[in-house]
Write an enzyme that holds these catalytic residues in place. Structure first.
Site, PDB file in Angstrom:
ATOM      1  N   ASN B  75     -45.025  23.902 -27.761  1.00 30.86           N
ATOM      2  CA  ASN B  75     -45.410  25.235 -27.273  1.00 30.86           C
ATOM      3  C   ASN B  75     -44.319  26.165 -27.539  1.00 30.86           C
ATOM      4  O   ASN B  75     -43.328  25.897 -27.746  1.00 30.86           O
ATOM      5  CB  ASN B  75     -45.581  25.108 -25.640  1.00 30.86           C
ATOM      6  CG  ASN B  75     -44.465  25.203 -24.830  1.00 30.86           C
ATOM      7  OD1 ASN B  75     -43.926  26.321 -24.470  1.00 30.86           O
ATOM      8  ND2 ASN B  75     -43.713  23.900 -24.903  1.00 30.86           N
ATOM      9  N   ASN B 134     -33.363  25.740 -15.175  1.00 33.58           N
ATOM     10  CA  ASN B 134     -34.004  25.433 -16.492  1.00 33.58           C
ATOM     11  C   ASN B 134     -32.786  25.990 -17.404  1.00 33.58           C
ATOM     12  O   ASN B 134     -32.947  27.055 -17.791  1.00 33.58           O
ATOM     13  CB  ASN B 134     -35.212  26.154 -16.506  1.00 33.58           C
ATOM     14  CG  ASN B 134     -35.854  26.119 -17.797  1.00 33.58           C
ATOM     15  OD1 ASN B 134     -35.208  25.671 -18.858  1.00 33.58           O
ATOM     16  ND2 ASN B 134     -37.161  26.637 -17.905  1.00 33.58           N
ATOM     17  N   CYS B 137     -35.383  25.352 -22.302  1.00 35.00           N
ATOM     18  CA  CYS B 137     -36.057  26.166 -22.849  1.00 35.00           C
ATOM     19  C   CYS B 137     -35.324  26.628 -24.246  1.00 35.00           C
ATOM     20  O   CYS B 137     -34.615  27.520 -24.193  1.00 35.00           O
ATOM     21  CB  CYS B 137     -36.768  27.310 -22.340  1.00 35.00           C
ATOM     22  SG  CYS B 137     -38.161  28.180 -23.139  1.00 35.00           S
ATOM     23  N   THR B 203     -37.786  20.297 -23.778  1.00 36.35           N
ATOM     24  CA  THR B 203     -38.302  20.115 -25.209  1.00 36.35           C
ATOM     25  C   THR B 203     -37.461  20.134 -26.296  1.00 36.35           C
ATOM     26  O   THR B 203     -36.258  20.640 -26.272  1.00 36.35           O
ATOM     27  CB  THR B 203     -39.514  21.195 -25.308  1.00 36.35           C
ATOM     28  OG1 THR B 203     -39.004  22.395 -25.257  1.00 36.35           O
ATOM     29  CG2 THR B 203     -40.678  21.010 -24.386  1.00 36.35           C
ATOM     30  N   CYS B 343     -53.432 -15.561 -38.088  1.00 34.58           N
ATOM     31  CA  CYS B 343     -53.070 -14.737 -39.236  1.00 34.58           C
ATOM     32  C   CYS B 343     -54.387 -14.237 -39.764  1.00 34.58           C
ATOM     33  O   CYS B 343     -55.307 -15.139 -39.840  1.00 34.58           O
ATOM     34  CB  CYS B 343     -52.472 -15.304 -40.170  1.00 34.58           C
ATOM     35  SG  CYS B 343     -52.212 -14.302 -41.850  1.00 34.58           S
ATOM     36  N   CYS B 379     -34.694 -14.979 -44.277  1.00 34.34           N
ATOM     37  CA  CYS B 379     -35.120 -13.802 -43.168  1.00 34.34           C
ATOM     38  C   CYS B 379     -33.798 -13.601 -42.188  1.00 34.34           C
ATOM     39  O   CYS B 379     -32.935 -14.591 -41.888  1.00 34.34           O
ATOM     40  CB  CYS B 379     -36.037 -14.786 -42.097  1.00 34.34           C
ATOM     41  SG  CYS B 379     -36.520 -13.922 -40.720  1.00 34.34           S
ATOM     42  N   CYS B 385     -41.678  -7.267 -39.926  1.00 33.32           N
ATOM     43  CA  CYS B 385     -42.696  -7.992 -40.164  1.00 33.32           C
ATOM     44  C   CYS B 385     -43.627  -8.175 -38.705  1.00 33.32           C
ATOM     45  O   CYS B 385     -44.809  -7.763 -38.843  1.00 33.32           O
ATOM     46  CB  CYS B 385     -42.716  -9.497 -40.653  1.00 33.32           C
ATOM     47  SG  CYS B 385     -41.722 -10.597 -39.833  1.00 33.32           S
ATOM     48  N   CYS B 389     -47.322  -6.197 -38.269  1.00 33.26           N
ATOM     49  CA  CYS B 389     -48.599  -7.231 -38.148  1.00 33.26           C
ATOM     50  C   CYS B 389     -49.466  -6.617 -37.204  1.00 33.26           C
ATOM     51  O   CYS B 389     -48.872  -6.182 -36.152  1.00 33.26           O
ATOM     52  CB  CYS B 389     -47.959  -8.349 -37.850  1.00 33.26           C
ATOM     53  SG  CYS B 389     -49.420  -9.663 -37.354  1.00 33.26           S
TER      54      CYS B 389
HETATM   55  C1  LIG Z   1     -46.702  24.636 -22.384  1.00 33.86           C
HETATM   56  C2  LIG Z   1     -45.290  24.167 -21.889  1.00 33.86           C
HETATM   57  C3  LIG Z   1     -44.446  25.070 -21.066  1.00 33.86           C
HETATM   58  C4  LIG Z   1     -43.476  24.674 -20.556  1.00 33.86           C
HETATM   59  N1  LIG Z   1     -42.835  25.399 -19.914  1.00 33.86           N
HETATM   60  C5  LIG Z   1     -41.491  24.939 -19.062  1.00 33.86           C
HETATM   61  C6  LIG Z   1     -40.618  25.629 -18.039  1.00 33.86           C
HETATM   62  O1  LIG Z   1     -41.284  26.817 -17.974  1.00 33.86           O
HETATM   63  N2  LIG Z   1     -39.781  25.303 -17.693  1.00 33.86           N
HETATM   64  C7  LIG Z   1     -39.188  24.142 -17.900  1.00 33.86           C
HETATM   65  O2  LIG Z   1     -38.120  23.667 -17.331  1.00 33.86           O
HETATM   66  N3  LIG Z   1     -39.790  23.329 -18.890  1.00 33.86           N
HETATM   67  C8  LIG Z   1     -41.223  23.913 -19.330  1.00 33.86           C
HETATM   68  N4  LIG Z   1     -41.573  22.749 -20.239  1.00 33.86           N
HETATM   69  C9  LIG Z   1     -41.165  21.364 -20.517  1.00 33.86           C
HETATM   70  C10 LIG Z   1     -41.764  20.485 -19.558  1.00 33.86           C
HETATM   71  O3  LIG Z   1     -41.307  20.732 -18.351  1.00 33.86           O
HETATM   72  C11 LIG Z   1     -40.762  18.954 -20.012  1.00 33.86           C
HETATM   73  O4  LIG Z   1     -39.618  18.908 -19.763  1.00 33.86           O
HETATM   74  C12 LIG Z   1     -41.282  18.515 -21.394  1.00 33.86           C
HETATM   75  O5  LIG Z   1     -42.637  19.047 -21.630  1.00 33.86           O
HETATM   76  C13 LIG Z   1     -41.334  17.115 -21.636  1.00 33.86           C
HETATM   77  O6  LIG Z   1     -42.199  16.168 -20.834  1.00 33.86           O
HETATM   78  P1  LIG Z   1     -43.551  15.690 -21.452  1.00 33.86           P
HETATM   79  O7  LIG Z   1     -43.177  14.838 -22.569  1.00 33.86           O
HETATM   80  O8  LIG Z   1     -44.006  14.929 -20.166  1.00 33.86           O
HETATM   81  O9  LIG Z   1     -44.266  16.832 -21.545  1.00 33.86           O
HETATM   82  C14 LIG Z   1     -42.787  23.264 -20.692  1.00 33.86           C
HETATM   83  C15 LIG Z   1     -43.560  22.212 -21.637  1.00 33.86           C
HETATM   84  C16 LIG Z   1     -44.744  22.705 -22.203  1.00 33.86           C
HETATM   85  C17 LIG Z   1     -45.643  21.902 -22.878  1.00 33.86           C
END
Ligand SMILES: Cc1cc2nc3c(=O)[nH]c(=O)nc-3n(C[C@H](O)[C@H](O)[C@H](O)COP(=O)(O)O)c2cc1C
Ligand SMILES: Cc1cc2nc3c(=O)[nH]c(=O)nc-3n(C[C@H](O)[C@H](O)[C@H](O)COP(=O)(O)OP(=O)(O)OC[C@H]3O[C@@H](n4cnc5c(N)ncnc54)[C@H](O)[C@@H]3O)c2cc1C
Ligand code: SF4
Lengths: 465, 424
Positions: B75, B134, B137, B203, B343, B379, B385, B389
């Site tokens: 995102n 946070n 981001c 993320t 198999c 092996c 493998c 499989c």
């Molecule tokens: C659309 C979107 C918006 C997000 N906005 C925030 C945010 O405002 N603050 C924050 O700490 N994390 C934000 N995240 C991160 C999520 O809180 C989370 O850490 C991340 O998506 C990993 O978890 P997941 O794999 O379950 O999605 C956002 C994620 C997404 C997909």
């Protein structure tokens, strides 16, 4: 015109005998209903469905499906290309091995070929839908590209092909790719062979057979002459003199007779003629069918005749076969398909006598049979009767050798009543090749295509060698 | 029935399943629906200073793998785009109506003490259970020196955490960015700043794909794209690793695990690697809130089957077995075993080993039938493998009895360091 009660008769188009009394009629169902009944029986996969289905393929090493395909298509290869969105590459993988990949996607009994061998059968009895995927790729290509294959540089060599069925056209196309000039002699007014005149209408709707042939011919260098029947309009000797090589893709022009009294009665037809009439009818509801239809036989033709009768609106359709379900040459899947369409299949009974009313068939007396130690059906002496307005004979097509005779003797060797060929599809004559239904082997479109391909490669080697 | 109740950094919730700060927690409407569905807590979508930020239209990208949608999600959204007061009013109302659920508020303001001090008071007044900083981001906000721009500098992490501890009485959770070489640096900094816990991962910086017609990274905004943050099932391994590192290095320090969690099993794995709660975003965005039903009873059924009564009974149980490579036993040997009855003759094990590994699976034909057989002498027990499989249980890796003692790299004859030690 009526058919002679010989052991073999030539299948004839448009031969129809309708009496005033018997209940044989066209338009049994509203036209829209008939149109719907003859539309695509298995509509194409949507792009997403195809992607999901393609992802089910394991991309096997030494894939059993490939070995089970008579044309040896690289099945995992083409499926992977669908999964990656490389539809052109996928289609070319198919068409390189089988120029009738579009037809085969629709008509192959995949349950006994590729899909029957798919490893997912062993795993979960749910094979990858290879046929449907093959259709996805080939449909795409035919929609997008007039001809992906180029004609080879002219070699100056000329090859005659007799019969514009799958065998003949597969051979012709491969020869054109190698740069040879091909003339196809075809007795019928349209090309395609049984793709055009035999395959059930709902397997290849919307004139697919003609569209496919036109697409295939776009390569150029293939001249089809219609209304030219070997043995009537020209002979093998002339062809051999005028051409560098000859390929015979004659199919099987004859149908086996029942060999019982009453075969010439009105309402008794060859199933292949009925099917051909149906295939050629633009408006299927104009095709007449009995209210009660009895189909005799146990193969594809019997299944298709019976199922299509039902879809035209016949009320009561019964297939009667002299041995058991396991002995039918129609696959289990096809038998089920007929049954799903409301066809009753009765086993272990052979026609004994056709019953008549005013020169028209009114029913059939059957003799119950049982299998003897060698697997043959033998009569038990017990009989039963089925009422019928129409009887369709589907006890087998046979190869008719007449066109290959001169002064009453055969020009080339035969084997089990068909043209004898070696692994290269060469006949006993050094410059004459043959393939498809007119040679021994399974009678399937895909096998005919492979024969034509192998013969073309052998002819090419012979001509250039 | 197992007891799933949780106390995390002093914050109580009836179960460990929280929704991560993201669109699912953007407003009261969603959060109430989530609580009705059974979620144990939420971290409210990140609040910032007024005026609110502005989002673009066309915000998400996704990876669909072999027809499976949203195997990875990306995102380019920013923090909440609603006025601060609207959020604060809703948080107060929701917490009052759902006193047993955890309501944590995510915050991101410029990196000054005044800015942080200014927002802490009104947030605390809502009655929320804690705050999450946070620092993760990776897009948009980081270019304004917030989010990951803070999380990537341990000194800032410590500093901001300390301000928050100093100016409020609320539990402070620091949310870490994975876009860093060693997760331990910011984690230790958070602890040094007296934060009560860390949560991770936010993320991963990413471009999900390129639109080959428009020649633009996806998602495409008026013909152009920008990098975004990656999450969903694809990032779970990254998250597990980082959670495991912190659990191993900082025993007992509370961790809220985040990243690709979609099922009770995912959650159990995070908890086994030391997580106190888990947070979910993508899975909820993909399937809706009711996935929590299975998470709750799946986890509790599994715990019952294992004889765990509370989450503490297995929390961190896998941490002691998360070791450094140098602690692995080099004398351990495992061999592939193919169950010939299972198999299906796909040959994938053969071609994988033949083309890319150790030529240890022979492709034979016995009476015309395919047969794949392991050549024990070749092996090395790599597991390839067994992974390729397609049939469950068909290829198993079987540990071999050995008379040799445990041998780690530090003592291995091939280790030059060891040789030198011996020579000294
Ligand atoms: C659309 C979107 C918006 C997000 N906005 C925030 C945010 O405002 N603050 C924050 O700490 N994390 C934000 N995240 C991160 C999520 O809180 C989370 O850490 C991340 O998506 C990993 O978890 P997941 O794999 O379950 O999605 C956002 C994620 C997404 C997909
Ligand atoms: C009713 C029916 C349904 C079938 N359904 C299926 C199916 O679903 N799937 C499947 O795989 N197979 C099916 N088959 C079999 C398949 O159609 C054949 O195996 C295939 O068409 C054989 O191809 P061919 O080229 O050898 O012969 P044909 O398709 O028969 O083509 C032979 C061509 O040669 C022409 N010809 C014959 N004699 C002469 C002559 N003397 N001079 C000039 N031209 C001549 C004919 O007019 C025809 O065009 C079916 C067959 C029938 C009868
Ligand atoms: S056998 Fe089935 S799974 Fe294997 S390659 Fe062929 S279609 Fe794919």
């Amino acid at each position: 015109m009526t058919l002679a009660c010989a052991t073999v008769s030539i299948a004839t188009e448009g031969c129809r005998a309708v009496s005033d009394t018997a209940d044989i009629a066209a338009a049994r169902l509203p036209p829209e209903q008939v149109a719907a009944n003859f539309a695509d029986a298995h509509p194409p996969l949507t792009p997403h469905e195809a992607l999901v289905e393609a992802s089910r393929c394991y991309f096997c090493y030494d894939a059993p499906c490939m070995e089970a395909c008579p044309t040896g298509i690289d099945i995992p290869g083409f499926i992977r290309k669908i999964a990656t969105g490389n539809l052109r590459g996928s289609a070319l993988t198919i068409l390189e091995a089988n120029i009738f990949g579009g037809s085969c996607a629709r008509v192959c009994p995949t349950e006994i070929l590729c899909e029957g061998a798919c490893v997912r059968m062993a795993e979960e009895e749910r094979p990858v839908r290879i046929g449907a995927l093959q259709r996805r790729a080939t449909d795409w290509l035919m929609e997008h590209e007039a001809t992906p294959f180029a004609r080879g540089a002219p070699t100056g060599r000329r090859v005659a092909v007799v019969g514009a069925g799958p065998a003949g056209l597969s051979c012709a196309h491969r020869l054109a790719r190698h740069g040879h000039d091909v003339t196809v002699f075809e007795a019928r007014p349209k090309p395609g062979g049984l793709n055009e005149y035999g395959i059930a209408a709902y397997k290849v709707p919307e004139d697919f057979a003609q569209r496919e042939v036109a697409w295939l011919l776009a390569i150029g260098g293939i001249d089809i002459r219609h209304g030219q029947r070997l043995g009537r309009d020209f002979d093998l000797g002339t062809l051999r003199r005028e051409y560098d090589a000859v390929f015979l893709g004659l199919g099987q022009a004859g149908v086996r007779a029942l060999g019982v009294v009453g075969e010439t009665l009105g309402g008794v037809r060859n199933a292949v003629d009925f099917i051909a009439e149906l295939r050629q009818a633009h408006d299927k509801s104009a095709v007449s069918v009995g209210r009660r239809v009895v189909v005799i036989g146990g193969g594809n033709t019997a299944i298709d005749a019976a199922t299509q009768s039902r879809r035209l609106g016949a009320e009561d359709v019964t297939i009667v076969y002299r041995r058991g379900p396991g002995e039918m040459s129609a696959t289990h899947h096809e038998q089920e398909w007929a049954q799903t369409n409301g066809v009753r299949i009765r086993h272990h009974a052979a026609p004994h006598r056709l019953l008549a009313e005013g020169g028209h068939v009114s029913g059939i007396e059957f003799m119950r049979t049982k299998l003897d130690a060698s697997g043959r059906a033998v009569p038990t002496g017990e009989t039963f009767t089925l009422a019928a307005d129409m009887v369709l004979k589907a006890v087998g097509q046979v190869f008719v050798a007449d066109p290959l005779t001169a002064d009453g003797s055969l020009l080339l060797a035969t084997e089990d009543g068909r043209i004898a060929v070696d692994a290269q599809r060469r006949t006993s004559l050094p410059d004459v090749y043959a393939g498809g239904d007119c040679v021994a082997g399974v009678d399937l479109t895909v096998a005919a295509v492979q024969d034509g391909k192998i013969a073309a490669e052998a002819i090419h080697r012979q001509l250039m060698g | 029935m197992a007891d799933l109740s949780t106390v995390f950094a002093g914050i109580r919730s009836p179960n460990p399943f929280w929704l991560a700060s993201a669109p699912p927690t953007d407003k009261a409407y969603n959060v109430v629906r989530a609580f009705e569905a059974g979620w144990g807590g939420v971290v409210w979508k990140t609040l910032g200073e007024d005026p609110p930020i502005v989002n673009v239209s066309s915000r998400y990208g996704a990876i669909s793998y072999n027809g499976v949608r949203v195997a990875g999600f990306n995102n380019i959204e920013l923090i909440t785009d609603r006025p601060l007061q609207v959020n604060l009013d809703e948080i107060r109302r929701v917490k009052r109506e759902w006193p047993d659920r955890a309501v944590v508020v995510s915050l991101m303001v410029p990196c000054t003490e005044e800015a942080w001090k200014a927002i802490l008071k009104p947030v605390e007044d809502t009655g929320c259970d804690g705050i999450e900083l946070n620092f993760g981001c990776p897009h948009g906000m980081s270019e304004r020196n917030m989010g990951a721009a803070v999380g990537q500098v341990p000194e800032y992490v410590e500093m901001v955490a300390a301000w928050c501890k100093q100016h409020s009485r609320m539990p402070v959770i620091v949310k870490l960015t994975p876009n860093i070489t060693n997760i331990l640096a910011p984690a230790r900094a958070a602890k040094a700043g007296r934060a009560d816990a860390v949560s991770l991962i936010n993320t991963v910086t990413s471009i999900t794909g390129v639109d080959l017609d428009r020649m633009s990274p996806e998602p495409v905004v008026d013909g152009q794209g920008t990098h975004g943050g990656y999450c969903g099932p694809a990032v779970k391994p990254i998250a597990l690793h980082m959670v495991g590192d912190i659990a191993r290095d900082m025993p007992g320090y509370p961790i809220s695990g985040i990243g690709g969690i979609a099922s009770w099993r995912d959650a159990a794995e995070f908890i086994a690697l030391g997580a106190g709660t888990v947070q979910v975003c993508t899975a909820a965005m993909h399937h809706g809130f009711r996935i929590v039903e299975d998470m709750i009873d799946g986890l509790s059924n599994w715990m019952d089957a294992k004889g765990y009564r509370t989450l503490d009974d297995f929390r961190g149980a896998a941490v002691k077995n998360y070791v450094h490579w140098g602690d692995l036993n080099l004398n351990f040997k495992t061999l592939a075993r193919i169950d010939q009855d299972l198999c299906i003759k796909c040959g994938l094990c053969h071609i994988a080993c033949e083309d890319t590994s150790h030529q240890a699976i022979a492709a034979r034909r016995v009476d015309g039938k395919r047969r794949y057989e392991v050549i024990d002498a070749e092996c090395v027990g790599c597991n390839l493998c067994a992974h390729v499989c397609p049939v469950d249980g068909c290829i198993s890796m079987v540990p071999q009895p050995s008379s040799l003692p445990r041998l780690v790299w530090g003592q291995h004859p091939n280790n030059p360091m060891r040789v030198r030690e011996a020579a000294e």
